[in-house]
Design a protein around this motif. Sequence first.
Motif, PDB file in Angstrom:
ATOM      1  N   ALA A   9       0.736  -1.540  -0.121  1.00 24.25           N
ATOM      2  CA  ALA A   9      -0.153   0.451   0.581  1.00 24.25           C
ATOM      3  C   ALA A   9       0.733   1.170  -0.051  1.00 24.25           C
ATOM      4  CB  ALA A   9      -0.899   0.286   1.312  1.00 24.25           C
ATOM      5  N   GLU A  10       2.019   1.266   0.433  1.00 21.73           N
ATOM      6  CA  GLU A  10       2.181   2.313   1.019  1.00 21.73           C
ATOM      7  C   GLU A  10       4.170   2.164   0.111  1.00 21.73           C
ATOM      8  OE1 GLU A  10       1.794   5.441   2.717  1.00 21.73           O
ATOM      9  OE2 GLU A  10       0.059   3.426   3.471  1.00 21.73           O
ATOM     10  N   VAL A  11       4.205   1.172  -0.852  1.00 22.21           N
ATOM     11  CA  VAL A  11       5.215   1.288  -1.780  1.00 22.21           C
ATOM     12  C   VAL A  11       4.898   1.787  -3.097  1.00 22.21           C
ATOM     13  CG1 VAL A  11       6.870  -0.459  -3.329  1.00 22.21           C
ATOM     14  CG2 VAL A  11       5.559  -0.936  -0.946  1.00 22.21           C
ATOM     15  N   LYS A  12       6.336   2.754  -2.881  1.00 24.54           N
ATOM     16  CA  LYS A  12       5.746   3.639  -4.540  1.00 24.54           C
ATOM     17  C   LYS A  12       7.158   3.048  -5.692  1.00 24.54           C
ATOM     18  CE  LYS A  12       6.021   7.757  -1.714  1.00 24.54           C
ATOM     19  NZ  LYS A  12       6.453   8.533  -1.389  1.00 24.54           N
ATOM     20  N   GLU A  13       6.694   2.775  -6.744  1.00 21.29           N
ATOM     21  CA  GLU A  13       6.576   2.847  -8.357  1.00 21.29           C
ATOM     22  C   GLU A  13       8.027   3.185  -7.920  1.00 21.29           C
ATOM     23  OE1 GLU A  13       6.553   3.038 -12.717  1.00 21.29           O
ATOM     24  OE2 GLU A  13       5.178   4.446 -11.536  1.00 21.29           O
ATOM     25  N   TYR A  14       9.513   2.612  -8.411  1.00 26.13           N
ATOM     26  CA  TYR A  14      10.488   2.815  -8.512  1.00 26.13           C
ATOM     27  C   TYR A  14      10.825   4.258  -8.861  1.00 26.13           C
ATOM     28  CZ  TYR A  14      15.662   1.344  -8.586  1.00 26.13           C
ATOM     29  OH  TYR A  14      16.966   1.493  -8.064  1.00 26.13           O
ATOM     30  N   TYR A  15      12.299   4.724  -8.780  1.00 29.71           N
ATOM     31  CA  TYR A  15      12.073   6.224  -9.447  1.00 29.71           C
ATOM     32  C   TYR A  15      12.656   5.927 -10.620  1.00 29.71           C
ATOM     33  CZ  TYR A  15      14.539  10.500  -9.842  1.00 29.71           C
ATOM     34  OH  TYR A  15      15.140  11.290 -10.947  1.00 29.71           O
ATOM     35  N   PHE A  16      13.491   5.087 -10.827  1.00 35.07           N
ATOM     36  CA  PHE A  16      13.999   5.570 -12.108  1.00 35.07           C
ATOM     37  C   PHE A  16      12.421   4.910 -13.282  1.00 35.07           C
ATOM     38  CE2 PHE A  16      18.412   5.546  -9.806  1.00 35.07           C
ATOM     39  CZ  PHE A  16      18.247   6.080 -11.036  1.00 35.07           C
ATOM     40  N   SER A  17      12.076   3.699 -12.913  1.00 35.58           N
ATOM     41  CA  SER A  17      10.822   2.980 -13.564  1.00 35.58           C
ATOM     42  C   SER A  17      10.063   4.710 -14.009  1.00 35.58           C
ATOM     43  CB  SER A  17       9.691   1.950 -12.452  1.00 35.58           C
ATOM     44  OG  SER A  17       8.679   1.914 -13.336  1.00 35.58           O
ATOM     45  N   LYS A  18       9.435   5.196 -13.197  1.00 34.86           N
ATOM     46  CA  LYS A  18       8.999   6.784 -13.550  1.00 34.86           C
ATOM     47  C   LYS A  18      10.075   7.656 -14.575  1.00 34.86           C
ATOM     48  CE  LYS A  18       7.776   7.934  -9.571  1.00 34.86           C
ATOM     49  NZ  LYS A  18       7.443   9.196  -8.532  1.00 34.86           N
TER      50      LYS A  18
END
Length: 385
Positions: A9-18
Motif C-alpha cells: 500500500a505504501e510502496v511507490k513505483e521505483y524512481y527510475f521506472s517513473k
Amino acid sequence: MIKVANRIAEVKEYYFSKKLDEIRVMNAQGCDVLNLGIGSPDLPPAKQVTDKLIASARKPDTHAYQSYRSIPELREAIAKFYNKHFEVELDSHTEILPLLGSKEGVMYISMAFLNPGDTVLIPNPGYPAYKTAAEMMGAQVVSFDLKEENNWFPDLEKIDTQDLASAKMMWVNYPNMPTGQKASTALFEGLAQFAIDHNILVVNDNPYSFILNEKPTSLLSIPKAKENCLELNSMSKAFNMAGWRVGMVCGREEYVNAILRVKSNVDSGMFKPVQEASVEALSLPDSWFAEVNEEYTERRKLAEKILDILGCAYDASQSGMFMWAKIPQGRKSEEFIEEILQERFVFVTPGTVFGSNGEGYIRISLCSNKEMFNRAIERLEMVKV
C-alpha cells in the motif's frame, strides 16, 4: 476494484521506472535526452562467454528445469572466484546459493529472516530496494547515517540502543553505491564484531568490487564474519551481464539454506546455458577487468569534466561505475537535475533517490559511451547551470 495488499500500500513505483517513462515521452517529443543516470552496463560480455551461451543453448538437453541450487560447476566456479580474488574459503556445496540477480537476493533474504515488527537497519544514502523489501515484510525500517565527514562509513556507536534491541538485520554496501566509498579492513572487522555483539544479520551487497578498484574486498574475508554475516554479489557489473540476471549469496550454511527455502518456492531455477556461460565468465583472466576499467577510466574523466562545468565537488578516488558529487551550496538536488534535464536535455540522478543524506548531491553513471558524454559536455558548456 479489489484493494491491493497492505504490504504494498505504501510502496511507490521505483524512481527510475517513473523517470524512464518521462524521458521516453520527452524523446517522443523530439528532445533527444542524454541519459547519464542509469547504472546498466552498455559494454558487452566477453566473447567466450556469449559463445558458451550460444553453444550450450544449441544442445537439446539444456532447456529443462534446473536445480534450485544451480549446477555444481557454477557453485564451484564461484568458490574458486572468491578464493582467488578475495582470499575467502567457501564450501561450494553448502555456503553458496546462485540467484536470479542480487536484487532477487535482497527480497529473498528479507523474506527468509524478517517478521512483521522486526527492525531493519539500512544506510542513508543507500540502495532503495533495501527499504522497500523490509517494508513489504512488515518490518520497521531504521536508517543509519552515512556522511561525507565520516568517509561515508556508519558510526556504529551512534546507532540508537533501542533500535539495536529490536534489530534483526542490517544492510551495508561496500564498495558503496551511490558514494563510491571503498571499505577499510577496520570497517569490515567492526561490522563483523557488531553482528556478533548485537545478534544481527549483517548483509554486505558487493557488486562493485571490480570497477575502478585496485583492491577488491569482501566482508567474508574477516574470519569471524561468517558467524552472522552474509554477502550478496552479482555478475551484472563486473562482467557486463546485467540482463542475464546472475547473482549469488554466500555465507553460513544455515543462513543459505533458509534463503533456499524461500527461493525454491518462488522461482524454478536458472537457465542452464546462462549458468554454463557464467562459469566461463568467472574464469576470465585479470586482463578482462583491466580492459573494462580502462574504458571506465576514460569515461570517468569525461564525467569529471561535466561535474566541473556544473560547479560540483567530488572525490576523484571513488570506485564503482558512478560519480557521486556535491552540487553548489544552496541548491536542491531534484531542482538542480530538473534544470539540467529540461534546459539541456541531460539526465543525471538526484542524490535524494538514495535517502535524505543524498540531498545536495548528484550521481552520474559511467554506463554510456564516450560519444554521449562528449555530447553532454557540449550541451552543458553552452550555459552553466
